[in-house]
Design an enzyme around this catalytic site. Structure first.
Site, PDB file in Angstrom:
ATOM      1  N   LYS A  19       0.949  -1.194   0.151  1.00  0.00           N
ATOM      2  CA  LYS A  19      -0.051  -0.001   0.028  1.00  0.00           C
ATOM      3  C   LYS A  19       0.774   1.408   0.028  1.00  0.00           C
ATOM      4  O   LYS A  19       0.695   2.199  -0.835  1.00  0.00           O
ATOM      5  CB  LYS A  19      -0.967  -0.184   1.160  1.00  0.00           C
ATOM      6  CG  LYS A  19      -1.565   1.157   1.422  1.00  0.00           C
ATOM      7  CD  LYS A  19      -2.486   1.377   2.828  1.00  0.00           C
ATOM      8  CE  LYS A  19      -2.940   2.785   3.224  1.00  0.00           C
ATOM      9  NZ  LYS A  19      -3.957   3.078   2.346  1.00  0.00           N
ATOM     10  N   ASN A 125     -16.196  -8.502   1.187  1.00  0.00           N
ATOM     11  CA  ASN A 125     -16.035  -6.736   1.082  1.00  0.00           C
ATOM     12  C   ASN A 125     -14.656  -6.530   0.316  1.00  0.00           C
ATOM     13  O   ASN A 125     -14.402  -5.352   0.240  1.00  0.00           O
ATOM     14  CB  ASN A 125     -15.754  -6.302   2.344  1.00  0.00           C
ATOM     15  CG  ASN A 125     -15.885  -4.819   2.546  1.00  0.00           C
ATOM     16  OD1 ASN A 125     -16.295  -4.222   1.864  1.00  0.00           O
ATOM     17  ND2 ASN A 125     -15.190  -4.266   3.468  1.00  0.00           N
ATOM     18  N   SER A 448     -18.742  10.836   5.564  1.00  0.00           N
ATOM     19  CA  SER A 448     -17.510  11.122   6.137  1.00  0.00           C
ATOM     20  C   SER A 448     -16.736  12.163   5.316  1.00  0.00           C
ATOM     21  O   SER A 448     -17.265  12.458   3.885  1.00  0.00           O
ATOM     22  CB  SER A 448     -16.442   9.957   5.882  1.00  0.00           C
ATOM     23  OG  SER A 448     -16.388   9.498   4.684  1.00  0.00           O
ATOM     24  N   GLU A 499     -17.381  13.150  10.702  1.00  0.00           N
ATOM     25  CA  GLU A 499     -16.711  12.092  11.191  1.00  0.00           C
ATOM     26  C   GLU A 499     -15.285  12.025  11.425  1.00  0.00           C
ATOM     27  O   GLU A 499     -14.389  11.005  11.504  1.00  0.00           O
ATOM     28  CB  GLU A 499     -16.983  10.756  10.294  1.00  0.00           C
ATOM     29  CG  GLU A 499     -18.677  10.662  10.066  1.00  0.00           C
ATOM     30  CD  GLU A 499     -18.839   9.212   9.032  1.00  0.00           C
ATOM     31  OE1 GLU A 499     -18.102   8.404   9.056  1.00  0.00           O
ATOM     32  OE2 GLU A 499     -20.062   9.130   8.639  1.00  0.00           O
ATOM     33  N   CYS A 531      -6.951  -0.357   2.568  1.00  0.00           N
ATOM     34  CA  CYS A 531      -7.270  -1.524   3.485  1.00  0.00           C
ATOM     35  C   CYS A 531      -7.967  -1.134   4.652  1.00  0.00           C
ATOM     36  O   CYS A 531      -8.302   0.035   4.927  1.00  0.00           O
ATOM     37  CB  CYS A 531      -5.696  -1.724   3.867  1.00  0.00           C
ATOM     38  SG  CYS A 531      -4.615  -2.233   2.649  1.00  0.00           S
ATOM     39  N   HIS A 709     -14.300   7.191  -5.206  1.00  0.00           N
ATOM     40  CA  HIS A 709     -12.897   6.430  -5.211  1.00  0.00           C
ATOM     41  C   HIS A 709     -11.890   6.693  -6.171  1.00  0.00           C
ATOM     42  O   HIS A 709     -10.827   6.132  -6.048  1.00  0.00           O
ATOM     43  CB  HIS A 709     -13.574   4.965  -5.413  1.00  0.00           C
ATOM     44  CG  HIS A 709     -14.288   4.250  -4.441  1.00  0.00           C
ATOM     45  ND1 HIS A 709     -15.724   4.570  -4.376  1.00  0.00           N
ATOM     46  CD2 HIS A 709     -14.261   3.627  -3.225  1.00  0.00           C
ATOM     47  CE1 HIS A 709     -16.465   4.022  -3.248  1.00  0.00           C
ATOM     48  NE2 HIS A 709     -15.370   3.481  -2.656  1.00  0.00           N
ATOM     49  N   CYS A 741     -20.284   8.189  -2.285  1.00  0.00           N
ATOM     50  CA  CYS A 741     -20.159   7.471  -1.021  1.00  0.00           C
ATOM     51  C   CYS A 741     -19.337   8.504  -0.254  1.00  0.00           C
ATOM     52  O   CYS A 741     -19.275   9.702  -0.663  1.00  0.00           O
ATOM     53  CB  CYS A 741     -19.128   6.064  -1.345  1.00  0.00           C
ATOM     54  SG  CYS A 741     -18.994   4.852  -0.032  1.00  0.00           S
TER      55      CYS A 741
END
Length: 773
Positions: A19, A125, A448, A499, A531, A709, A741
């Site tokens: 990552k 997921n 968020s 958040e 992740c 995303h 989202c």
């Protein structure tokens, strides 16, 4: 002899090294050469580690920089035209997965391409990139990852088993590149098979002996044409290749779908964690010389294997086929499991009993080797391992940590009235319109806002005791005020608190509930480099006390506009955790539903006018086989309603779903009876919207206007077109404007630019409607 095998390993690394490498490359802090060198170093460590555990078949080709389906599309040249002008293959690959937006320079043209569609990988997921195919698609083989990785491992002296995505699954999981174009993607099988033949040839020339071909669509309800496609594909591959072919299916039962593969491949891997009852049905379908690979160790959860139970099941297969025709492995790739329990020092110290129940990927490899050794040499050869395992299994079965009498009594006594709202939606909507006084096409976000470096540092300092509770609380309030002020400035209609206090939408609430615990390093990949660290549900669930009241009340005090209370729904709280497997899922979900019901009631009592209970995992949790859908949807929908039905008509309940095949469960979505639902739409090519041509949805809905995303910022004109498309299907008074989202993973500049555009679009269509009136 029985062979100990593995299907895949957590490629992100022991401490998410991959990552960090990939994200460093995206920010131009790492070169392509440095990225590739870093990846090889991670791979080498993992191969050597698996070898040290005693595995005989170690996978290669399972390491990916985004996801393996995208790898397959890219290496076979299934690259949509919009990405063809990106000259660097690696940048082209990442653009397909996450989009790319770069201004023109003196030497390069402007690049502005959205990401390809992303879907959940079966009922996990994890996400995969949906391949796009032209009706006359041409395929070309370029830089196959499996060959490259096999050669790298071989240079280290490690003989691996290459892993590739199979031709039928690759095509079946794809879609036509043009929206609205209809053709069977399996019709491309004759074109792609020669490339698979060439790929197998290259692997054979490199020295491979076995190759693992993942065909997870074998667990679907398959029509006759798809079964015929399997037969055609593997007749071709077997005839053209000297390699031994192991076809792997996982995540569910295969039933008679494997019949066309009898005698066409050298081995079959099946998931006997999800479908242990299927062994006796499958054994007669195994060809005379075929190997059966037993998926006995759960690749998707973190609980220790019941070794005695697994050995007994495997002994039935050995009795039928003999030791030489049995492999033992995980149910699926271990990429869905965290790396190793060796990093979990906090649980080991604070709750050694719970720690003794845990098994991550490294430990699962050892469990596989233990089972194989017991089958080959007898139980006495692993006597100590079996004794320790039996003690831990019995400890978990009898531990008082797992049971709460009061919680179970409350679930047993839920009254019928608690499972639905008191009034139907039209009555509720009238009360909500009067109270909220929102404009046409209300604007909002999903919850968020960007989790900045400053927020992460403050949270780390607070967790380490370096920042006092008072100072941390003041910091969080300052962050909330910044988010509220920003939303006021932009002109959003229904606000959120952003958040900043939450590290994760499930883990945050898990800390506030009994029955949950948390790992230090239990990371698994969700998509790309993203992740998540799911909490562990080990016992009965109940609320410790109010969970969000103070934060939401403070945020509401900063504005006269309605503020949404933000909660994560009962199905998602369960599905996005490492969930206990020792009680029925529906009973556990009802426990979580009751805990959330208490919080929803407290939010209403605190004066919060809108409460969002997110359920992105409802579709993900849908069983693979349609025969199992009704039972699941009955209890999952009921538990959502249980959590949201204790309030008055004027309190508006929102929910959110992301990257789901909404159309598959439309009737269940209606049954949720949320006042407002926001849902992913921007990458679905209007598939979500088209269902409204044939089915009626009477509640309010906000299909996402842009993809969060991707770092790409869509223009006002692009959003206008998308909103106009929504108005073809959804009545004016029911339509909301919102992103796809939450904005947690985005940076502030792109967040502000995108939301400014979104609000401008809503104002434009309000003005247009006013002119028409």
């Amino acid at each position: 002899m029985v062979v100990a095998t593995n299907l895949g390993f957590p490629y992100v690394g022991a401490k998410r090294e991959l990552k960090k490498l990939v994200e460093s490359y995206w920010s131009a802090k790492t070169t392509e050469a440095e990225l590739r060198q870093g990846v090889q170093e991670i791979q080498a460590k993992h191969w050597k580690l698996q070898q040290a555990q005693g595995l005989e078949h170690i996978p290669s080709g399972d390491y990916t920089l985004w996801d393996r389906v995208l790898d397959t599309a890219h290496q076979f040249g299934a690259i949509p035209a919009r990405y063809q002008n990106i000259s660097n293959p690696l940048d082209q690959y990442f653009a397909m997965g996450r989009g790319l937006q770069k201004p023109a320079t003196e030497t390069t043209p402007k690049v502005d391409v959205p990401a390809m569609e992303m879907k959940k990988w079966f009922d996990t997921n994890y996400h995969f990139t949906v391949p796009e195919f032209e009706i006359d698609q041409a395929f070309t083989l370029q830089n196959p990852r499996a060959v490259e990785q096999f050669k790298t491992a071989k240079a280290l002296g490690i003989q691996t088993r290459p892993v590739i995505v199979g031709p039928v699954s690759f095509l079946k999981l794809g879609k036509p590149v043009k929206s609205g174009e209809q053709f069977d993607t399996l019709s491309l099988l004759p074109k792609v098979l020669p490339l698979y033949v060439e790929l197998l040839k290259q692997l054979a020339e490199a020295g491979a002996e076995w190759v693992q071909i993942d065909e997870p669509v074998l667990i679907f309800d398959l029509d006759a044409e798809t079964k015929l496609a399997f037969e055609r594909a593997y007749k071709t591959l077997k005839a053209a290749s000297s390699l031994k072919l192991l076809v792997a299916a996982y995540f569910g039962r295969v039933e008679n779908n494997i019949y066309p593969l009898k005698d066409l491949v050298d081995g079959l891997h099946l998931d006997f964690v999800r479908a242990p009852q299927e062994l006796e049905q499958v054994l007669p379908l195994i060809g005379e010389n075929q190997v059966l690979s037993l998926g006995l160790v759960d690749g998707r959860n973190i609980w220790i294997n019941n070794l005695e139970q697994s050995i007994q099941l495997a002994e039935k297969a050995v009795a039928a086929l003999g030791k030489d025709r049995i492999f033992v492995g995980p149910s699926c790739s271990l990429a869905h499991s965290p790396f190793s329990t060796e990093f979990e020092t906090k649980i080991e110290k604070a709750n050694p009993e719970l720690f003794s129940w845990l098994s991550f990927s490294v430990q699962k490899c050892k469990e596989i080797v233990t089972i194989a050794k017991a089958l080959n040499e007898g139980r006495d050869a692993v006597k100590a391992e079996l004794a320790a395992n039996a003690a831990a299994v019995e400890s978990r079965r009898t531990s008082p940590q797992t049971t709460n009498k009061e919680v179970r009594e409350r679930v047993a006594q839920i009254p019928a009235s608690a499972w639905k709202r008191a009034s139907p939606f039209p009555v509720r909507r009238e009360a909500q319109v009067k109270k909220l006084n929102l404009p046409l096409y209300p604007t909002t976000t999903i919850g968020s806002f960007p989790q900045t470096k400053e927020i992460r540092i403050a949270r780390q300092k607070h967790n380490k005791g370096e920042l006092s509770d008072a100072d941390y609380d003041a910091f969080i309030k300052a962050q909330m005020k910044e988010v509220v002020d920003f939303q006021e400035k932009v002109g959003l209609d229904v606000l959120v608190h952003g958040e900043p206090e939450r590290n994760d939408m499930v883990e945050h609430f898990g800390h506030l509930l009994y029955g949950y615990d948390f790992t230090q390093n239990g990371w698994v990949v969700s998509y790309g480099s993203r992740c998540v660290k799911p909490p562990v549900i080990f016992g009965d669930v109940s609320r410790r006390g109010p969970m969000t009241i103070d934060e939401i009340k403070y945020a509401q005090s900063l504005t006269s506009k309605p503020m949404k209370g933000m909660l994560t729904g009962p199905v998602t709280m369960m599905k996005w955790a490492f969930v206990r497997d020792d009680i029925p899922a529906k009973d556990l979900c009802a426990q979580v539903g009751l805990a959330l019901r208490d919080e929803v009631d407290d939010l209403e009592a605190a004066g919060i006018p809108c409460i969002q209970v997110d359920e992105p995992a409802i579709r993900e949790g849908l069983p693979i086989r349609r025969a199992d859908w009704d039972a699941y949807l009955e209890w999952s929908v009921a538990c959502f309603r249980l959590s949201t039905s204790g309030i008055s008509d004027e309190t508006q309940i929102h929910t959110h779903m992301c990257y789901s095949d909404f159309n598959d469960i439309f009737d269940a979505i209606v049954a949720l009876d949320a006042d407002v639902i926001t849902i992913e739409n921007s990458k679905s090519d209007e598939k979500l919207l088209k269902i409204f041509e044939t089915k009626q949805y009477t509640n309010e809905i906000g299909p996402g206007l842009y993809d969060i995303h991707s770092p790409r910022v869509p223009s006002v004109e692009e959003m206008k077109k998308r909103f106009a498309d929504m108005l073809k299907y959804i009545p004016d008074h029911l339509l909301w404007a919102n992103p796809d989202c939450g904005l947690k993973t985005r940076q502030w500049p792109e967040t502000e630019a995108a939301l400014v555009n979104l609000v401008e679009v809503a104002k434009y269509f309000r003005s247009l409607k006013a002119q028409q009136a």
